[in-house]
Design a protein around this motif. Structure first.
Motif, mmCIF file in Angstrom:
data_model
loop_
_atom_site.group_PDB
_atom_site.id
_atom_site.type_symbol
_atom_site.label_atom_id
_atom_site.label_comp_id
_atom_site.label_asym_id
_atom_site.label_seq_id
_atom_site.Cartn_x
_atom_site.Cartn_y
_atom_site.Cartn_z
ATOM 1 N N LYS A 193 -12.688 -7.683 10.919
ATOM 2 C CA LYS A 193 -11.281 -7.657 11.688
ATOM 3 C C LYS A 193 -10.241 -6.878 10.991
ATOM 4 O O LYS A 193 -9.502 -6.361 11.647
ATOM 5 C CB LYS A 193 -10.867 -9.193 11.948
ATOM 6 N N LYS A 194 -10.279 -6.725 9.642
ATOM 7 C CA LYS A 194 -9.163 -5.888 8.845
ATOM 8 C C LYS A 194 -9.760 -4.464 9.281
ATOM 9 O O LYS A 194 -8.669 -3.711 9.794
ATOM 10 C CB LYS A 194 -9.347 -6.122 7.503
ATOM 11 N N ASN A 195 -10.987 -4.193 9.504
ATOM 12 C CA ASN A 195 -11.207 -2.730 9.592
ATOM 13 C C ASN A 195 -11.061 -2.422 11.079
ATOM 14 O O ASN A 195 -10.474 -1.342 11.371
ATOM 15 C CB ASN A 195 -12.875 -2.553 9.585
ATOM 16 N N MET A 196 -10.994 -3.427 12.134
ATOM 17 C CA MET A 196 -10.598 -3.128 13.471
ATOM 18 C C MET A 196 -9.370 -3.155 13.536
ATOM 19 O O MET A 196 -8.661 -1.823 14.268
ATOM 20 C CB MET A 196 -10.950 -4.344 14.154
ATOM 21 N N LEU A 197 -8.369 -3.615 12.834
ATOM 22 C CA LEU A 197 -6.928 -3.294 12.699
ATOM 23 C C LEU A 197 -6.587 -2.187 12.251
ATOM 24 O O LEU A 197 -5.696 -1.511 12.954
ATOM 25 C CB LEU A 197 -6.280 -4.456 11.874
ATOM 26 N N GLY A 198 -7.087 -1.627 11.144
ATOM 27 C CA GLY A 198 -6.920 -0.465 10.345
ATOM 28 C C GLY A 198 -7.362 0.721 11.464
ATOM 29 O O GLY A 198 -6.495 1.925 11.446
ATOM 30 N N GLY A 219 4.783 -1.098 11.881
ATOM 31 C CA GLY A 219 4.253 -0.055 12.665
ATOM 32 C C GLY A 219 2.941 -0.474 13.448
ATOM 33 O O GLY A 219 2.829 -0.014 14.653
ATOM 34 N N PRO A 220 2.097 -1.112 12.908
ATOM 35 C CA PRO A 220 0.944 -1.742 13.686
ATOM 36 C C PRO A 220 1.452 -2.562 15.043
ATOM 37 O O PRO A 220 0.582 -2.668 16.067
ATOM 38 C CB PRO A 220 0.308 -2.761 12.598
ATOM 39 N N LEU A 221 2.762 -3.021 15.147
ATOM 40 C CA LEU A 221 3.102 -3.881 16.133
ATOM 41 C C LEU A 221 3.375 -2.688 17.437
ATOM 42 O O LEU A 221 3.520 -3.272 18.504
ATOM 43 C CB LEU A 221 4.315 -4.325 16.040
ATOM 44 N N ASP A 222 3.242 -1.494 17.149
ATOM 45 C CA ASP A 222 3.516 -0.473 18.337
ATOM 46 C C ASP A 222 2.170 -0.729 19.413
ATOM 47 O O ASP A 222 2.583 -0.186 20.583
ATOM 48 C CB ASP A 222 3.369 0.840 17.758
ATOM 49 N N ASP A 223 1.064 -1.371 19.119
ATOM 50 C CA ASP A 223 0.141 -1.853 19.794
ATOM 51 C C ASP A 223 -0.212 -3.295 19.631
ATOM 52 O O ASP A 223 -1.084 -3.716 19.333
ATOM 53 C CB ASP A 223 -1.168 -1.056 19.702
ATOM 54 N N GLU A 224 0.952 -4.117 20.196
ATOM 55 C CA GLU A 224 0.960 -5.484 19.684
ATOM 56 C C GLU A 224 -0.126 -6.184 20.549
ATOM 57 O O GLU A 224 -0.711 -7.207 20.167
ATOM 58 C CB GLU A 224 2.249 -6.106 20.061
ATOM 59 N N GLN A 225 -0.210 -5.721 21.854
ATOM 60 C CA GLN A 225 -1.422 -6.161 22.653
ATOM 61 C C GLN A 225 -2.691 -6.349 21.939
ATOM 62 O O GLN A 225 -3.643 -7.268 22.217
ATOM 63 C CB GLN A 225 -1.538 -5.697 24.073
ATOM 64 N N TYR A 226 -3.073 -5.166 21.492
ATOM 65 C CA TYR A 226 -4.247 -5.139 20.588
ATOM 66 C C TYR A 226 -4.501 -6.166 19.520
ATOM 67 O O TYR A 226 -5.518 -6.764 19.279
ATOM 68 C CB TYR A 226 -4.697 -3.523 20.089
ATOM 69 N N LEU A 227 -3.472 -6.200 18.679
ATOM 70 C CA LEU A 227 -3.306 -7.184 17.686
ATOM 71 C C LEU A 227 -3.707 -8.613 18.384
ATOM 72 O O LEU A 227 -4.474 -9.347 17.628
ATOM 73 C CB LEU A 227 -1.993 -7.082 17.039
ATOM 74 N N ARG A 228 -2.963 -9.114 19.201
ATOM 75 C CA ARG A 228 -3.004 -10.236 19.839
ATOM 76 C C ARG A 228 -4.455 -10.498 20.381
ATOM 77 O O ARG A 228 -4.968 -11.561 19.925
ATOM 78 C CB ARG A 228 -2.124 -10.296 21.046
ATOM 79 N N GLU A 229 -5.183 -9.491 20.955
ATOM 80 C CA GLU A 229 -6.543 -9.749 21.474
ATOM 81 C C GLU A 229 -7.444 -9.813 20.234
ATOM 82 O O GLU A 229 -8.151 -10.874 20.214
ATOM 83 C CB GLU A 229 -6.875 -8.610 22.273
ATOM 84 N N VAL A 230 -7.425 -8.957 19.258
ATOM 85 C CA VAL A 230 -8.160 -8.851 18.046
ATOM 86 C C VAL A 230 -8.240 -10.296 17.457
ATOM 87 O O VAL A 230 -9.022 -10.789 16.664
ATOM 88 C CB VAL A 230 -8.125 -7.745 17.156
ATOM 89 N N LEU A 231 -6.929 -10.748 17.035
ATOM 90 C CA LEU A 231 -6.585 -11.590 16.180
ATOM 91 C C LEU A 231 -6.278 -13.197 17.067
ATOM 92 O O LEU A 231 -5.994 -14.180 16.483
ATOM 93 C CB LEU A 231 -5.213 -11.427 15.511
ATOM 94 N N SER A 232 -6.513 -13.163 18.374
ATOM 95 C CA SER A 232 -6.546 -14.393 19.090
ATOM 96 C C SER A 232 -4.983 -15.077 18.881
ATOM 97 O O SER A 232 -4.937 -16.192 19.006
ATOM 98 C CB SER A 232 -7.537 -15.248 19.068
ATOM 99 N N VAL A 233 -3.941 -14.137 18.891
ATOM 100 C CA VAL A 233 -2.452 -14.635 18.797
ATOM 101 C C VAL A 233 -2.080 -15.027 20.247
ATOM 102 O O VAL A 233 -2.080 -14.221 21.264
ATOM 103 C CB VAL A 233 -1.562 -13.535 18.205
ATOM 104 N N PRO A 234 -1.656 -16.397 20.432
ATOM 105 C CA PRO A 234 -1.361 -16.947 21.922
ATOM 106 C C PRO A 234 -0.231 -16.282 22.250
ATOM 107 O O PRO A 234 0.863 -15.731 21.100
ATOM 108 C CB PRO A 234 -1.405 -18.281 21.543
ATOM 109 N N ASP A 235 0.393 -16.376 23.423
ATOM 110 C CA ASP A 235 1.493 -16.023 23.722
ATOM 111 C C ASP A 235 2.632 -16.648 23.354
ATOM 112 O O ASP A 235 3.788 -16.285 23.379
ATOM 113 C CB ASP A 235 1.648 -15.995 25.360
ATOM 114 N N ASP A 236 2.591 -18.051 22.692
ATOM 115 C CA ASP A 236 3.799 -18.810 22.261
ATOM 116 C C ASP A 236 3.981 -18.294 20.700
ATOM 117 O O ASP A 236 4.599 -19.140 20.070
ATOM 118 C CB ASP A 236 3.338 -20.237 22.409
ATOM 119 N N ARG A 237 3.426 -17.479 20.434
ATOM 120 C CA ARG A 237 3.595 -16.843 18.919
ATOM 121 C C ARG A 237 4.133 -15.402 19.064
ATOM 122 O O ARG A 237 3.650 -14.527 19.696
ATOM 123 C CB ARG A 237 2.356 -16.984 18.103
ATOM 124 N N GLU A 238 5.035 -15.081 18.108
ATOM 125 C CA GLU A 238 5.622 -13.834 17.879
ATOM 126 C C GLU A 238 5.160 -13.202 16.829
ATOM 127 O O GLU A 238 4.904 -13.702 15.584
ATOM 128 C CB GLU A 238 6.875 -13.602 17.964
#
Length: 195
Positions: free
Chosen positions: A54-59, A144-163
């Motif tokens: 998962k870390k490698n995917m984020l990188g 900076g990684p938040l420039d593609d926040e949607q990707y982070l949310r998908e890979v990390l399973s971050v729900p919409d009720d979290r920022e």
């Protein structure tokens, strides 16, 4: 390390040794973050500890962001805090850090609460970075990684009720940069005394 020494020694670390971090040290660092002050003592933060694939995917994704963001740096090197290719390499592997910490807060509909939650999480992030320094580890406060926040949310399973507030690689520094000068070291411009 004495408290003010920790503050003065904290640096944004961008090159890490591959050595794994004991889980007890990660928990000690996150416990320090958990003791941060928060608005109304709501302690709205959560922490994701990301390692392995998962870390490698984020990188890989962050590398693409940095590649796009820095496309004009070669023409204007005065804007760069590090050479473009070095920055892209850092992003692709988060500097070789064995772990990446993601700080989340509850997403609140009321803008006043949301601002307070982000400020509270920022205090937690600072505690985390200072605790890492005290333990001989390092990190780098990143948005900076938040420039593609949607990707982070998908890979990390971050729900919409979290920022997602911020991200930091975490590891043993391979290189500790020199302190960057303070813009107003004697505090004559940034401090006003009022009576």
């Amino acid at each position: 390390m004495e408290f003010f020494e920790v503050i003065n020694k904290r640096r944004s670390i961008r090159k890490f040794k591959p050595d794994p971090i004991p889980k007890e040290d990660i928990l000690k660092i996150l416990d320090a973050a958990n003791w941060a002050p928060s608005a109304l003592n709501l302690q709205p933060w959560e922490f994701l500890v990301v390692t392995g694939n998962k870390k490698n995917m984020l990188g890989s994704n962050y590398g693409k962001i940095v590649d796009h963001y820095t496309k004009d740096w070669d023409a204007a090197p005065d804007k760069a805090f590090m050479p473009r290719q070095e920055f892209i390499q850092f992003a692709n592997i988060y500097g070789g850090a064995p772990a990446v910490i993601i700080v989340l807060v509850e997403a609140h509909k009321d803008p006043k609460y949301q601002k307070a939650f982000i400020e509270s999480a920022s205090a937690a992030m600072e505690n985390m970075l200072l605790a890492a320094t005290a333990l001989g580890l390092g990190g780098c406060w990143m948005t900076g990684p938040l420039d593609d926040e949607q990707y982070l949310r998908e890979v990390l399973s971050v729900p919409d009720d979290r920022e997602i507030v911020a991200i930091s690689p975490l590891g043993y520094p391979m290189l500790i940069p020199d302190a960057r000068p303070r813009l107003d070291p004697d505090l004559t411009r940034k401090v006003r005394w009022l009576e």
